[in-house]
Design an enzyme around this catalytic site. Structure first.
Site, mmCIF file in Angstrom:
data_model
loop_
_atom_site.group_PDB
_atom_site.id
_atom_site.type_symbol
_atom_site.label_atom_id
_atom_site.label_comp_id
_atom_site.label_asym_id
_atom_site.label_seq_id
_atom_site.Cartn_x
_atom_site.Cartn_y
_atom_site.Cartn_z
ATOM 1 N N HIS A 98 3.544 -39.014 -7.396
ATOM 2 C CA HIS A 98 4.652 -38.062 -7.375
ATOM 3 C C HIS A 98 5.218 -37.972 -8.788
ATOM 4 O O HIS A 98 5.634 -38.981 -9.372
ATOM 5 C CB HIS A 98 5.721 -38.563 -6.393
ATOM 6 C CG HIS A 98 6.813 -37.579 -6.108
ATOM 7 N ND1 HIS A 98 7.724 -37.178 -7.059
ATOM 8 C CD2 HIS A 98 7.150 -36.931 -4.959
ATOM 9 C CE1 HIS A 98 8.569 -36.327 -6.527
ATOM 10 N NE2 HIS A 98 8.249 -36.160 -5.243
ATOM 11 N N ASP B 1 -34.558 -14.046 -18.575
ATOM 12 C CA ASP B 1 -34.675 -15.480 -18.818
ATOM 13 C C ASP B 1 -35.124 -16.193 -17.542
ATOM 14 O O ASP B 1 -34.307 -16.618 -16.749
ATOM 15 C CB ASP B 1 -33.323 -16.019 -19.293
ATOM 16 C CG ASP B 1 -33.342 -17.499 -19.598
ATOM 17 O OD1 ASP B 1 -34.430 -18.046 -19.818
ATOM 18 O OD2 ASP B 1 -32.252 -18.118 -19.599
ATOM 19 N N ASP C 296 -38.140 -21.166 -13.212
ATOM 20 C CA ASP C 296 -36.843 -21.477 -12.613
ATOM 21 C C ASP C 296 -35.763 -20.656 -13.287
ATOM 22 O O ASP C 296 -35.947 -20.146 -14.399
ATOM 23 C CB ASP C 296 -36.533 -22.972 -12.709
ATOM 24 C CG ASP C 296 -36.373 -23.468 -14.144
ATOM 25 O OD1 ASP C 296 -37.164 -23.037 -15.005
ATOM 26 O OD2 ASP C 296 -35.475 -24.297 -14.403
ATOM 27 N N HIS D 160 -41.177 -20.462 -18.088
ATOM 28 C CA HIS D 160 -40.594 -21.158 -16.929
ATOM 29 C C HIS D 160 -40.248 -20.161 -15.828
ATOM 30 O O HIS D 160 -39.865 -19.021 -16.100
ATOM 31 C CB HIS D 160 -39.371 -21.987 -17.327
ATOM 32 C CG HIS D 160 -38.200 -21.230 -17.859
ATOM 33 N ND1 HIS D 160 -37.169 -20.788 -17.057
ATOM 34 C CD2 HIS D 160 -37.882 -20.835 -19.117
ATOM 35 C CE1 HIS D 160 -36.256 -20.172 -17.801
ATOM 36 N NE2 HIS D 160 -36.665 -20.177 -19.047
ATOM 37 N N HIS E 242 -27.925 -16.127 -18.180
ATOM 38 C CA HIS E 242 -27.027 -17.200 -17.719
ATOM 39 C C HIS E 242 -25.692 -16.645 -17.203
ATOM 40 O O HIS E 242 -24.799 -17.424 -16.871
ATOM 41 C CB HIS E 242 -26.742 -18.245 -18.812
ATOM 42 C CG HIS E 242 -27.912 -19.085 -19.193
ATOM 43 N ND1 HIS E 242 -27.791 -20.344 -19.739
ATOM 44 C CD2 HIS E 242 -29.246 -18.862 -19.096
ATOM 45 C CE1 HIS E 242 -28.983 -20.837 -19.979
ATOM 46 N NE2 HIS E 242 -29.887 -19.959 -19.596
ATOM 47 N N GLU F 45 -36.981 -25.849 -16.681
ATOM 48 C CA GLU F 45 -36.437 -25.597 -18.011
ATOM 49 C C GLU F 45 -34.930 -25.459 -17.992
ATOM 50 O O GLU F 45 -34.230 -25.919 -18.901
ATOM 51 C CB GLU F 45 -37.076 -24.329 -18.596
ATOM 52 C CG GLU F 45 -36.867 -24.151 -20.097
ATOM 53 C CD GLU F 45 -35.564 -23.454 -20.472
ATOM 54 O OE1 GLU F 45 -35.163 -23.528 -21.650
ATOM 55 O OE2 GLU F 45 -34.928 -22.840 -19.580
#
Length: 458
Positions: free
Chosen positions: A212, A118, A87, A85, A426, A152
């Site tokens: 409140h 990745d 992306d 992939h 990530h 992906e």
């Protein structure tokens, strides 16, 4: 052909090309990067054309295009389908990056950028391996098809339909994916199992607006309190998931697999030290490796509601929200698990709030026999390049399309990754060790030569 000489001679050129590829911010989760997705797809297509791949096309889906290319001029030889992939994940939080995520930087023989490991870096290696054969010999040792997608990182929502519609085009003898990790430095691994995935969001609604806390506190349910209670009801004190039926379809680990995992020498103490935590936590009766590779999970990924700013704002919030993902193992079905969780939400909902459940990504778990001749050919290629035999492992992550490919195309899946677990995929400062870039190029090339031999035997 002297593969090592070719890759050494062209290393600077290849790294410059990789940096160019990594500089494209092809983030599939953010709509403002739609043009960057297209740019990355076109960049890959140009690369495939540059070294002689045929029928190079951007094939449309309901989302981002699939980049396809083929070279089918090795009669009598096997056909290898290569999936990857182009992306990438979002880059937040940006301030934690030591260098801009889309300005690739090489430091200490590592290349830093979003997508470095990745999966752009690993996809790029397959292109360069094919290029090495084409430029040096004018042909490939086997037939090759590339199928490179751009969704992906958002769960491949359109690729199942694409594969179903293009089964003849994608037909092959084996599928090869490099989107997994090695065990560690100098420790190659072939992944034969992936966990599945399902995700959801829970929205709790209390009063029609924020209240409140002095005027109404003690009179109405606080949605944040209710959400905390609801989420806590999904695990017991040991970390076991308490959603009714969650484990009903789980295939237990065999004694042989548990022994093989133990033989890898990755202890709980090692992991605790690596992560810098005072203790590990999880389902009792299993090691951390068993829990992360072959047991299902239910994790809260995010929780929010009420006042988030500096200082104090004395309110009872109107809403509270949580995002959850589950990692699944054979034979759990993602849709069934989502049904069970939604039922749990409504059965354990505290008084005074209403609940909405929104479903997200789904992907089925996958396990393949690792005595298949294609996987064994990959093992020989790793040993030739790295000098050690690879381990056969499962992986805790998910690549949803793997199960689809295996089921619809009825072919073995070879997952030969070159990333390392600590490369921050990530996360900020994602990087790829160039040592594995160099050795990975050789491994992929040796693998194609090993597959060529399989064709000769037939």
């Amino acid at each position: 052909m002297n593969l090592k000489s070719y890759f050494t001679e062209h290393r600077s050129e290849h790294l410059k090309q990789l940096q160019e590829f990594l500089s494209i911010p092809s983030i599939s989760a953010l709509s403002e990067h739609k043009t960057d997705i297209q740019k990355a797809a076109e960049w890959l297509a140009d690369q495939l054309k540059s070294f002689g791949m045929k029928r190079v096309e951007l094939l449309p889906t309901k989302g981002n295009p699939v980049v396809y290319g083929e070279w089918l001029h090795a009669p009598g030889k096997p056909t290898v389908l290569i999936y990857g992939h182009y992306d990438v994940q979002p880059v937040d939080p940006l301030h934690l990056w030591d260098s801009p995520p889309f300005e690739p930087a090489i430091r200490d023989e590592k290349i830093y950028a979003r997508g470095a490991t990745d999966d752009k870096g690993q996809v790029f290696m397959h292109l360069k391996s094919a290029e090495a054969f084409m430029k040096s010999e004018g042909k490939l040792p086997v037939n090759i098809k590339f199928c490179l997608e751009g969704e992906e990182e958002v769960g491949s929502p359109n690729l199942d339909e694409f594969v179903e519609q293009h089964k003849e085009l994608l037909a092959a003898d084996m599928l090869v994916i490099s989107d997994t990790t090695m065990l560690g430095k100098g420790k190659p691994a072939i992944c034969y199992g992936l966990r599945g995935l399902c995700g959801l969001q829970i929205n709790l609604k209390g009063p029609k607006g924020d209240l409140h806390s002095g005027l109404y506190g003690g009179a109405v349910q606080n949605p944040i309190h209710a959400l905390a209670e609801l989420l806590a009801s999904m695990h017991d004190d040991s970390g076991k998931v308490t959603v009714d039926g969650f484990y009903d379809q789980v295939v237990p680990l065999s004694i042989e697999e548990r022994e093989a995992f133990t033989a890898l020498g990755q202890t709980d103490k090692d992991l605790q030290k690596e992560l810098g935590v005072p203790a590990l936590f999880g389902e009792q009766g299993y090691t951390a490796l068993e829990r992360s590779w072959a047991r299902p999970t239910l994790e809260v990924n995010g929780i929010w509601g009420g006042f988030q700013g500096e200082g104090t704002k004395t309110i009872i919030p109107s809403e509270a929200h949580a995002k959850i993902t589950c990692r699944l193992v054979p034979d759990q079905d993602p849709e069934q698990i989502l049904d069970l969780i939604e039922k749990h939400v409504h059965n354990h909902l505290p008084a005074g709030v209403t609940a909405e459940v929104i479903r997200f990504d789904k992907g089925k778990p996958f396990v393949t026999p690792f005595d298949d001749e294609a996987i064994q050919a990959a093992a020989r290629a790793y040993e030739q390049a790295y000098g050690v035999a690879p381990a056969f492992t499962r992986m805790g992550g998910s690549i949803p399309i793997v199960e689809t490919f295996g089921r619809l195309l009825e072919l073995p899946v070879v997952m030969m990754g070159f990333g390392l677990p600590e490369e921050n995929f990530h996360a900020p400062n994602e990087h790829f060790h160039l040592e594995n870039f160099d050795t990975g190029l050789l491994t992929i090339s040796y693998f194609l030569q090993e597959i060529e031999k399989l064709g000769e035997k037939k």
